[in-house]
Design an enzyme around this catalytic site. Structure first.
Site, PDB file in Angstrom:
ATOM      1  N   SER A  68      32.644  79.087  -2.561  1.00  0.00           N
ATOM      2  CA  SER A  68      33.602  79.923  -3.214  1.00  0.00           C
ATOM      3  C   SER A  68      34.710  80.254  -2.304  1.00  0.00           C
ATOM      4  CB  SER A  68      32.869  81.171  -3.509  1.00  0.00           C
ATOM      5  OG  SER A  68      33.645  82.171  -4.567  1.00  0.00           O
ATOM      6  N   ASP A 222      32.670  74.941 -13.618  1.00  0.00           N
ATOM      7  CA  ASP A 222      32.869  76.067 -12.948  1.00  0.00           C
ATOM      8  C   ASP A 222      34.146  76.791 -13.681  1.00  0.00           C
ATOM      9  OD1 ASP A 222      33.581  77.874 -11.094  1.00  0.00           O
ATOM     10  OD2 ASP A 222      32.957  76.957  -9.326  1.00  0.00           O
ATOM     11  N   HIS A 251      29.720  78.138 -11.520  1.00  0.00           N
ATOM     12  CA  HIS A 251      30.088  78.757 -10.006  1.00  0.00           C
ATOM     13  C   HIS A 251      28.784  78.804  -9.125  1.00  0.00           C
ATOM     14  CE1 HIS A 251      32.653  79.973  -6.944  1.00  0.00           C
ATOM     15  NE2 HIS A 251      32.148  81.120  -6.873  1.00  0.00           N
TER      16      HIS A 251
END
Length: 277
Positions: A68, A222, A251
């Site tokens: 991330s 995602d 994600h």
């Protein structure tokens, strides 16, 4: 396990603003709360480089990787210090925050700051209504549609969808500080390796400065960092390899939520570390 602590010296730095490193919630006056300075990935990586080289005395890194916003810092490391490491593995992240992602981040900010208890960041108690709204926005973006169709949240121990939304999402964000979250949102929103000194805002040129093997690992569906965006970015990185993490976890594929995705990422870690020995 690729990242074997018995074999490697593993450094996990905390992002500015996350509550563990310097943050609005723990910085003394007058830079506390809403007065905490904005921080970029460049700022974070510069501080991390100083930590590694000056505090630990390390001159070279075997691997830089992250999930991330950690993936954004991984790209930043490759651009900012291209001779510092043997390999890079950014997963579920990007070298530049996309317009679609910025729309999402703006919605999070709006949800949080709409709480009357927000008081422009000078609250006496956490704005819980805003934090709950923040969590609900995240819940619709953080996982794929198929995840919800399949009721995969049951694998995390929740009996109903409502239990998952309240217990997991709201439960997580109600533990966070609102100013810290907004600081991290600003960092995320302004992520762009092209703003590194010497590239004049040219993201593609900055990506071309990466020298070491890089395995891009976006996750299927995602909604924060779309795989097709990563594939386009990889066209400007010499020697990069694109591997999409399959499955329904979106994600969350990169956070260790399920063993299948974790093993997929771990294989790449072993490849790069094995190839650099």
């Amino acid at each position: 396990m690729g990242l074997d602590p018995k074999k490697y010296f593993i450094i996990i730095p905390a992002l500015f603003g996350n509550g563990e490193s310097s943050s609005p919630s723990n910085t003394p006056k007058p830079r506390n709360g809403s007065r905490f300075p904005d921080c970029t990935f460049y700022d974070n990586v510069r501080a991390q480089h100083q930590l590694v080289t000056e505090h630990f005395g390390i001159e070279h890194l075997r691997l830089v990787l992250g999930w991330s916003m950690g993936a954004g810092q991984t790209y930043q490391w490759g651009v900012q210090y291209p001779d510092m490491m043997d390999g890079l593995i950014p997963f579920c992240g990007s070298p530049k925050t996309s317009p679609n992602n910025i729309v999402f981040l703006n919605s999070l900010e709006a949800a949080l700051t709409a709480d009357a208890a927000w008081h422009n960041g000078w609250y006496d108690q956490q704005p819980d209504v805003g934090l709950r709204a923040f969590a609900r926005v995240c819940s619709g973006w953080g996982l794929s549609a198929q995840f919800y169709w399949d009721e995969a949240w049951r694998q995390l121990g929740y009996a109903t969808l409502d239990d998952f939304l309240v217990g997991f999402w709201e439960g997580h964000f109600l533990q966070r500080d609102a100013n810290n979250l907004l600081t991290m949102l600003w960092t995320w929103k302004h992520g762009d390796v092209g703003n590194t000194t010497g590239f004049g805002g040219d993201t593609n040129k900055a990506l071309g400065a990466i020298k070491v093997p890089l395995i891009q690992m976006p996750a299927h569906e995602d909604r924060y960092f779309a795989p097709e965006e990563e594939k386009r970015a990889g066209e400007f990185i010499k020697g990069s390899e694109f591997r999409e993490i399959p499955g329904v976890w979106g994600h969350f594929a990169g956070i260790g939520a399920n063993p299948t995705d974790t093993e997929f990422i771990d294989r790449a870690v072993k490849e790069i570390l094995g190839g650099s020995e």
